[in-house]
Every structure is written in structure tokens, then in C-alpha cells.
Design a protein around this motif. Sequence first.
Motif, PDB file in Angstrom:
ATOM      1  N   ALA A  26       0.825  -1.209   0.000  1.00 51.03           N
ATOM      2  CA  ALA A  26       0.000   0.000   0.000  1.00 51.03           C
ATOM      3  C   ALA A  26       0.860   1.261   0.000  1.00 51.03           C
ATOM      4  O   ALA A  26       0.600   2.186  -0.781  1.00 51.03           O
ATOM      5  N   GLU A  27       1.873   1.294   0.855  1.00 47.21           N
ATOM      6  CA  GLU A  27       2.704   2.500   0.963  1.00 47.21           C
ATOM      7  C   GLU A  27       3.433   2.818  -0.333  1.00 47.21           C
ATOM      8  O   GLU A  27       3.563   3.979  -0.709  1.00 47.21           O
ATOM      9  N   TYR A  28       3.915   1.789  -1.027  1.00 43.33           N
ATOM     10  CA  TYR A  28       4.702   2.015  -2.243  1.00 43.33           C
ATOM     11  C   TYR A  28       3.920   1.693  -3.515  1.00 43.33           C
ATOM     12  O   TYR A  28       4.500   1.605  -4.596  1.00 43.33           O
ATOM     13  N   ASP A  29       2.606   1.545  -3.388  1.00 45.12           N
ATOM     14  CA  ASP A  29       1.709   1.297  -4.517  1.00 45.12           C
ATOM     15  C   ASP A  29       2.209   0.150  -5.398  1.00 45.12           C
ATOM     16  O   ASP A  29       2.326   0.275  -6.613  1.00 45.12           O
ATOM     17  N   LYS A  30       2.527  -0.974  -4.778  1.00 45.03           N
ATOM     18  CA  LYS A  30       3.048  -2.145  -5.486  1.00 45.03           C
ATOM     19  C   LYS A  30       1.900  -2.965  -6.048  1.00 45.03           C
ATOM     20  O   LYS A  30       0.943  -3.271  -5.351  1.00 45.03           O
ATOM     21  N   LYS A  31       2.030  -3.308  -7.308  1.00 40.22           N
ATOM     22  CA  LYS A  31       1.058  -4.155  -7.990  1.00 40.22           C
ATOM     23  C   LYS A  31       1.851  -5.176  -8.798  1.00 40.22           C
ATOM     24  O   LYS A  31       2.885  -4.858  -9.361  1.00 40.22           O
ATOM     25  N   TYR A  32       1.356  -6.399  -8.862  1.00 43.75           N
ATOM     26  CA  TYR A  32       2.065  -7.470  -9.540  1.00 43.75           C
ATOM     27  C   TYR A  32       1.173  -8.080 -10.609  1.00 43.75           C
ATOM     28  O   TYR A  32      -0.041  -8.093 -10.487  1.00 43.75           O
ATOM     29  N   LYS A  33       1.790  -8.605 -11.667  1.00 40.70           N
ATOM     30  CA  LYS A  33       1.041  -9.100 -12.824  1.00 40.70           C
ATOM     31  C   LYS A  33       0.367 -10.443 -12.586  1.00 40.70           C
ATOM     32  O   LYS A  33      -0.551 -10.802 -13.309  1.00 40.70           O
ATOM     33  N   SER A  34       0.853 -11.197 -11.607  1.00 39.84           N
ATOM     34  CA  SER A  34       0.261 -12.511 -11.349  1.00 39.84           C
ATOM     35  C   SER A  34       0.422 -12.863  -9.876  1.00 39.84           C
ATOM     36  O   SER A  34       1.217 -12.252  -9.158  1.00 39.84           O
ATOM     37  N   THR A  35      -0.314 -13.875  -9.452  1.00 39.23           N
ATOM     38  CA  THR A  35      -0.175 -14.336  -8.074  1.00 39.23           C
ATOM     39  C   THR A  35       1.195 -14.982  -7.863  1.00 39.23           C
ATOM     40  O   THR A  35       1.751 -14.892  -6.771  1.00 39.23           O
ATOM     41  N   GLU A  36       1.740 -15.592  -8.920  1.00 36.89           N
ATOM     42  CA  GLU A  36       3.075 -16.189  -8.824  1.00 36.89           C
ATOM     43  C   GLU A  36       4.129 -15.111  -8.588  1.00 36.89           C
ATOM     44  O   GLU A  36       5.014 -15.268  -7.749  1.00 36.89           O
ATOM     45  N   GLU A  37       4.038 -14.004  -9.338  1.00 32.02           N
ATOM     46  CA  GLU A  37       4.989 -12.921  -9.153  1.00 32.02           C
ATOM     47  C   GLU A  37       4.845 -12.315  -7.760  1.00 32.02           C
ATOM     48  O   GLU A  37       5.837 -12.053  -7.079  1.00 32.02           O
ATOM     49  N   GLU A  38       3.616 -12.121  -7.312  1.00 33.24           N
ATOM     50  CA  GLU A  38       3.410 -11.552  -5.982  1.00 33.24           C
ATOM     51  C   GLU A  38       3.953 -12.481  -4.908  1.00 33.24           C
ATOM     52  O   GLU A  38       4.591 -12.036  -3.947  1.00 33.24           O
ATOM     53  N   SER A  39       3.752 -13.766  -5.066  1.00 34.94           N
ATOM     54  CA  SER A  39       4.270 -14.736  -4.107  1.00 34.94           C
ATOM     55  C   SER A  39       5.800 -14.676  -4.043  1.00 34.94           C
ATOM     56  O   SER A  39       6.385 -14.693  -2.963  1.00 34.94           O
ATOM     57  N   TYR A  40       6.440 -14.583  -5.206  1.00 36.50           N
ATOM     58  CA  TYR A  40       7.903 -14.478  -5.255  1.00 36.50           C
ATOM     59  C   TYR A  40       8.364 -13.180  -4.592  1.00 36.50           C
ATOM     60  O   TYR A  40       9.295 -13.178  -3.789  1.00 36.50           O
ATOM     61  N   ARG A  41       7.713 -12.072  -4.913  1.00 37.36           N
ATOM     62  CA  ARG A  41       8.103 -10.777  -4.344  1.00 37.36           C
ATOM     63  C   ARG A  41       7.884 -10.738  -2.835  1.00 37.36           C
ATOM     64  O   ARG A  41       8.664 -10.142  -2.093  1.00 37.36           O
ATOM     65  N   LYS A  42       6.833 -11.389  -2.365  1.00 38.16           N
ATOM     66  CA  LYS A  42       6.579 -11.447  -0.926  1.00 38.16           C
ATOM     67  C   LYS A  42       7.706 -12.213  -0.236  1.00 38.16           C
ATOM     68  O   LYS A  42       8.191 -11.805   0.826  1.00 38.16           O
ATOM     69  N   LYS A  43       8.155 -13.309  -0.839  1.00 37.59           N
ATOM     70  CA  LYS A  43       9.261 -14.086  -0.280  1.00 37.59           C
ATOM     71  C   LYS A  43      10.532 -13.234  -0.213  1.00 37.59           C
ATOM     72  O   LYS A  43      11.236 -13.221   0.797  1.00 37.59           O
TER      73      LYS A  43
END
Length: 101
Positions: A26-43
Amino acid sequence: MMKVAVLLLCGLVLAAANTSWEEFKAEYDKKYKSTEEESYRKKVFEENLQHIEDNNKKYERGEISFTMKINKLGDLTEDEVSAMMNGRRGTQRGALRPRDE
């Protein structure tokens, strides 16, 4: 009674110091193209956050002279940040994409 208030206050400070994944996005307005990418970025974010927490514990013990905190690059690997700062373009999974020219 005073001890309870101090412990409660310390808990709130520690909770505020630990940035959550949702707060970071939310703070850095992060959006990811897929759930896989978001999962990787979260890790990656969680690994970076652990590194920051370990660093700051060393600071508290007087072992090092600086603290760290999460910033907009918190979901990037060290190699990705280095490539971005040095102007190189990454080609591996999770690496930065080339800019449109």
C-alpha cells in the motif's frame, strides 16, 4: 500497573516497527502481474525484512554503527538493486525487465 502500561507500549512500538507485506504494498503502490509474481516478491520482501531485523539487532548490541529500514526496493533482490543502480539489465527470473526504448 505501570509495568503493564510499559509492556503494552513496547509491544505497540515493536508492532509498528515491523512493516507487513500489505502495508508495504500500500505505501509504495506495489502491484504485480500474477499471483506467482506476488508470491515471489513477498518471499524476497520477507527475506529482506529479516536481514534488516538482524542488522538492527547487531546495532542494538553495539556490533555495528548503522540501522536499516524497509524502503521502496524491499521486494527486490540484492542483484536486482545492484543491476538497477549500475544500469545493467537483468535476464534471470525475477530480474528487472528492460525499459521500452
